[in-house]
Design an enzyme around this catalytic site. Sequence first.
Site, PDB file in Angstrom:
ATOM      1  N   SER A 127       0.838  -1.197   0.000  1.00  0.00           N
ATOM      2  CA  SER A 127       0.000   0.000   0.000  1.00  0.00           C
ATOM      3  C   SER A 127       0.874   1.249   0.000  1.00  0.00           C
ATOM      4  CB  SER A 127      -0.845  -0.033   1.277  1.00  0.00           C
ATOM      5  OG  SER A 127      -1.392   1.233   1.535  1.00  0.00           O
ATOM      6  N   TYR A 152      -2.155  -1.330  10.700  1.00  0.00           N
ATOM      7  CA  TYR A 152      -2.371  -1.774   9.320  1.00  0.00           C
ATOM      8  C   TYR A 152      -1.150  -1.428   8.460  1.00  0.00           C
ATOM      9  CZ  TYR A 152      -3.689  -1.194   4.442  1.00  0.00           C
ATOM     10  OH  TYR A 152      -3.687  -1.221   3.077  1.00  0.00           O
ATOM     11  N   LYS A 156       1.913  -3.826   6.349  1.00  0.00           N
ATOM     12  CA  LYS A 156       2.349  -3.749   4.950  1.00  0.00           C
ATOM     13  C   LYS A 156       3.868  -3.546   4.871  1.00  0.00           C
ATOM     14  CE  LYS A 156      -1.645  -4.473   3.265  1.00  0.00           C
ATOM     15  NZ  LYS A 156      -1.902  -5.806   2.698  1.00  0.00           N
TER      16      LYS A 156
HETATM   17  C1  UD1 Z   1      -5.869   4.360   3.266  1.00  0.00           C
HETATM   18  C2  UD1 Z   1      -4.442   4.212   2.783  1.00  0.00           C
HETATM   19  C3  UD1 Z   1      -4.402   3.186   1.689  1.00  0.00           C
HETATM   20  C4  UD1 Z   1      -5.023   1.889   2.183  1.00  0.00           C
HETATM   21  C5  UD1 Z   1      -6.455   2.162   2.575  1.00  0.00           C
HETATM   22  C6  UD1 Z   1      -7.075   0.912   3.128  1.00  0.00           C
HETATM   23  C7  UD1 Z   1      -3.072   6.183   2.958  1.00  0.00           C
HETATM   24  C8  UD1 Z   1      -2.626   7.439   2.319  1.00  0.00           C
HETATM   25  N1  UD1 Z   1      -3.944   5.464   2.265  1.00  0.00           N
HETATM   26  O1  UD1 Z   1      -6.586   4.941   2.232  1.00  0.00           O
HETATM   27  O2  UD1 Z   1      -3.083   2.958   1.323  1.00  0.00           O
HETATM   28  O3  UD1 Z   1      -4.969   0.916   1.190  1.00  0.00           O
HETATM   29  O4  UD1 Z   1      -6.458   3.139   3.586  1.00  0.00           O
HETATM   30  O5  UD1 Z   1      -8.397   1.148   3.502  1.00  0.00           O
HETATM   31  O6  UD1 Z   1      -2.658   5.813   4.025  1.00  0.00           O
HETATM   32  N2  UD1 Z   1     -12.957  10.458   3.296  1.00  0.00           N
HETATM   33  C9  UD1 Z   1     -13.950  11.366   3.603  1.00  0.00           C
HETATM   34  N3  UD1 Z   1     -15.148  10.873   4.040  1.00  0.00           N
HETATM   35  C10 UD1 Z   1     -15.393   9.527   4.177  1.00  0.00           C
HETATM   36  C11 UD1 Z   1     -14.365   8.614   3.851  1.00  0.00           C
HETATM   37  C12 UD1 Z   1     -13.141   9.113   3.413  1.00  0.00           C
HETATM   38  O7  UD1 Z   1     -13.775  12.565   3.500  1.00  0.00           O
HETATM   39  O8  UD1 Z   1     -16.504   9.162   4.599  1.00  0.00           O
HETATM   40  C13 UD1 Z   1     -11.669  10.982   2.818  1.00  0.00           C
HETATM   41  C14 UD1 Z   1     -10.488  10.571   3.696  1.00  0.00           C
HETATM   42  O9  UD1 Z   1     -10.342  11.432   4.784  1.00  0.00           O
HETATM   43  C15 UD1 Z   1      -9.351  10.636   2.682  1.00  0.00           C
HETATM   44  C16 UD1 Z   1     -10.024  10.233   1.359  1.00  0.00           C
HETATM   45  O10 UD1 Z   1     -11.419  10.425   1.553  1.00  0.00           O
HETATM   46  O11 UD1 Z   1      -8.879  11.937   2.560  1.00  0.00           O
HETATM   47  C17 UD1 Z   1      -9.793   8.778   1.006  1.00  0.00           C
HETATM   48  O12 UD1 Z   1     -10.099   7.980   2.134  1.00  0.00           O
HETATM   49  P1  UD1 Z   1     -10.202   6.397   2.066  1.00  0.00           P
HETATM   50  O13 UD1 Z   1     -11.020   5.981   0.894  1.00  0.00           O
HETATM   51  O14 UD1 Z   1     -10.614   5.900   3.404  1.00  0.00           O
HETATM   52  O15 UD1 Z   1      -8.741   5.932   1.729  1.00  0.00           O
HETATM   53  P2  UD1 Z   1      -7.337   6.315   2.447  1.00  0.00           P
HETATM   54  O16 UD1 Z   1      -7.511   6.624   3.864  1.00  0.00           O
HETATM   55  O17 UD1 Z   1      -6.645   7.322   1.579  1.00  0.00           O
END
Ligand code: UD1
Length: 349
Positions: A127, A152, A156
């Site tokens: 990841s 987590y 990785k």
């Molecule tokens: C993270 C990890 C990724 C991992 C994944 C597993 C990092 C940078 N990324 O993804 O490598 O494989 O977890 O699950 O560490 N968001 C909202 N509202 C929501 C959900 C998400 O605003 O309800 C935002 C989050 O704050 C983030 C973005 O959307 O900024 C993406 O979030 P998400 O889809 O959860 O993935 P990551 O956290 O980037």
Amino acid sequence: MKILVTGGAGYIGSHTIIDILDNTDHEVVSIDNFLNSDPETFERIKAITGKQVRNYNIDLTSYSTLKNEFFLKEGHIDGIIHFAALKAVGESVTKPVMYYQNNLNGLINLLKCAQKFDVDSFIFSSSCTVYGNAEQQPVTELTPTQTPESPYGYTKLVGEKILSDLAKTKLDFQALSLRYFNPVGAHISGMNGELPKGRPNNLVPVVTQFASGWVDDLVVHGTDYETRDGTAIRDYIHVSDIAHAHVLALEYLNTKKAASNYDVFNLGSGNGVTVLEVLHAFEKVSSLKLDYQLGPRREGDVEMIYADNSKATSLLNWELQFGIEDAMSSAWKWQKFLNKAKSGDKVPL
Ligand code: UD1
């Protein structure tokens, strides 16, 4: 070749199986204990590819079961693609032992079996989380890894280390760690996609489930980042593009093109996209308006990360087929398929 896919009923695993069955002559066999997935996925794979995949419901943390019930029964395996793992960052903070136990023991048991049964090719789901809060963007494979924010993330980073250490001792063993950025979207048919158990954590399933009334709220986590609209930047990459990279990675190992017997590749689109841009892409392709709320930052989130993917495009010959709008429209098609299934309507399986 006969390929073992662990986590074959999971999100990326199932799309990878579809790509292998559609584009190669390899035989696929899966191990999945449905901890966070559903046996029906294999029906969907069959509906899409016309092929039934054999799955073993085995917990990888039991070495003796893995050895006796899978490897001794299946005979020779040419390569392993190891997806099976837990991936909820927040849950890993509250249940660290479960994450280390599941993700690391599962990997170690598979590697013990790979050594015992002479499996020489191994592809590991890593990841972009291993880069942490990197100063320079985009990140290349040479960007230093950082102390992960979550258990987590540690699983990785440690998983990668175990593989590179093993590769040093066993020169006929070839391993790749594929560092996924943010896999999103669904199969182009809309018949296979992401379906986590319980309320999703990842952005895109939250969006599509919110648009269908499955979850009550959609909160943008953080609006004060130093980005063009204040929301965090990620590299969203279509799951079918990620899946295809595994087929190319198998070919890369099989044709012995690799310069060394352990390597890492970034699998991202190369584009940084904000949370609000994701929501707007969804609104555009669905013609719906999302009534989202703006909220505080989510603990452990980094401000920005996106990939330099040139190593994968040049060495694996990886060509991306899909963009963010394709990802959002396929995710929405999949959600509508799920809505139909939930309402009891006949779904075209
Ligand atoms: C993270 C990890 C990724 C991992 C994944 C597993 C990092 C940078 N990324 O993804 O490598 O494989 O977890 O699950 O560490 N968001 C909202 N509202 C929501 C959900 C998400 O605003 O309800 C935002 C989050 O704050 C983030 C973005 O959307 O900024 C993406 O979030 P998400 O889809 O959860 O993935 P990551 O956290 O980037």
